[in-house]
Scaffold this active site. Sequence first.
Site, mmCIF file in Angstrom:
data_model
loop_
_atom_site.group_PDB
_atom_site.id
_atom_site.type_symbol
_atom_site.label_atom_id
_atom_site.label_comp_id
_atom_site.label_asym_id
_atom_site.label_seq_id
_atom_site.Cartn_x
_atom_site.Cartn_y
_atom_site.Cartn_z
ATOM 1 N N ARG A 1 -3.399 -10.087 4.964
ATOM 2 C CA ARG A 1 -3.692 -10.084 3.555
ATOM 3 C C ARG A 1 -2.593 -9.657 2.795
ATOM 4 N NH1 ARG A 1 -5.832 -7.043 -0.460
ATOM 5 N NH2 ARG A 1 -7.327 -8.062 -1.760
ATOM 6 N N LYS B 1 0.944 -1.310 0.190
ATOM 7 C CA LYS B 1 -0.064 0.046 -0.074
ATOM 8 C C LYS B 1 0.781 1.249 0.003
ATOM 9 C CE LYS B 1 -4.317 -2.032 1.374
ATOM 10 N NZ LYS B 1 -5.156 -2.251 2.267
HETATM 11 N N1 HH2 Z 1 -7.428 -4.005 0.824
HETATM 12 C C1 HH2 Z 1 -7.545 -3.977 -0.360
HETATM 13 C C2 HH2 Z 1 -8.691 -4.909 -0.837
HETATM 14 N N2 HH2 Z 1 -9.327 -5.619 0.077
HETATM 15 N N3 HH2 Z 1 -9.727 -6.287 2.126
HETATM 16 C C3 HH2 Z 1 -9.535 -6.238 3.390
HETATM 17 N N4 HH2 Z 1 -10.182 -7.151 4.366
HETATM 18 N N5 HH2 Z 1 -8.493 -5.338 4.051
HETATM 19 C C4 HH2 Z 1 -7.837 -4.643 3.172
HETATM 20 O O1 HH2 Z 1 -6.869 -4.040 3.668
HETATM 21 C C5 HH2 Z 1 -8.028 -4.568 1.801
HETATM 22 C C6 HH2 Z 1 -9.100 -5.473 1.307
HETATM 23 C C7 HH2 Z 1 -6.885 -3.231 -1.366
HETATM 24 O O2 HH2 Z 1 -5.820 -3.760 -1.945
HETATM 25 P P1 HH2 Z 1 -5.721 -4.727 -3.184
HETATM 26 O O3 HH2 Z 1 -6.792 -5.738 -3.315
HETATM 27 O O4 HH2 Z 1 -4.424 -5.192 -3.441
HETATM 28 O O5 HH2 Z 1 -6.008 -3.332 -4.480
HETATM 29 P P2 HH2 Z 1 -7.299 -3.094 -5.114
HETATM 30 O O6 HH2 Z 1 -8.488 -2.664 -4.119
HETATM 31 O O7 HH2 Z 1 -6.951 -1.761 -5.928
HETATM 32 O O8 HH2 Z 1 -7.895 -4.228 -5.982
#
Ligand code: HH2
Length: 257
Positions: A238, A202
């Site tokens: 995660r 992040k």
């Molecule tokens: N962060 C993201 C997405 N889902 N779910 C939970 N429970 N906690 C988190 O911190 C979290 C999440 C964001 O990261 P990422 O999936 O890599 O990116 P994007 O939302 O751009 O797909």
Amino acid sequence: MGGVNVTPDSFSDGGVNLNPDVAAAAARRMLAEGAAIVDVGGESTRPGSEGVSSEEELRRIVPVLERLGGAPVSIDTTKAAVARRALELGAELVNDVTALRGDPLMAETVAEAGAYLCLVHMQGEPRSMQRDPRYEDVAGEVTSFLEERLAVAVRAGIPEGRICLDPGFGFGKTAVQNFELLRRLDLLAALGRPVLVGVSRKSSLGRLLGNAEATTGSIAASVGAAVAAYERGAAILRAHDVRPHVEALAAARAVWG
Ligand code: HH2
């Protein structure tokens, strides 16, 4: 928890996993490397993102879930229709970054399926959440919010024992607020439910290292923050880069004894 984004625009792996064979292989690799579950998502929640329709989200994730039959899967969605289909295809956990506020049918969908649920704190919504987020006491406010959402979920018929709580690192928080939240993770852990934390790659991690415009953070910074969160009570981490997290946590646990 390994995170697989089947999206063109996720901040760290956007576009990489749009082919369902590639996405399913990435998920299986994460499981082989030691992830206990893979979190599959068809909508980016990165700051500034606009959201997609249920139809588009289903078009992205269904072929991936079909290829993952039998594997432990979590569905990262805010939409009941997407959650329902994913649960039919074998997903066990619904990861809802709106904490049941996004879709009025989500709570009953999770309850009826007997699924696990992750409730996430987010101030605002992805499109605008990083515009000047404000808190008097970020750890206290996030904990109170999740305590209230936990009560809502339980009233809707989801057993408390199936719910984990996530402070939502990066969801409507500045870098300073994100790190303060992790520093005080004990407050959230004191609610007695498993705490899930997602810091992986992040932007706050990149900003910490001096790049004020960073949109991602390095693997090393992700692992460092994950281990620190683990030491403060996080039970589920995660991550996108599973192997380095598994190895770092094995070492941290050995030190802990
Ligand atoms: N962060 C993201 C997405 N889902 N779910 C939970 N429970 N906690 C988190 O911190 C979290 C999440 C964001 O990261 P990422 O999936 O890599 O990116 P994007 O939302 O751009 O797909």
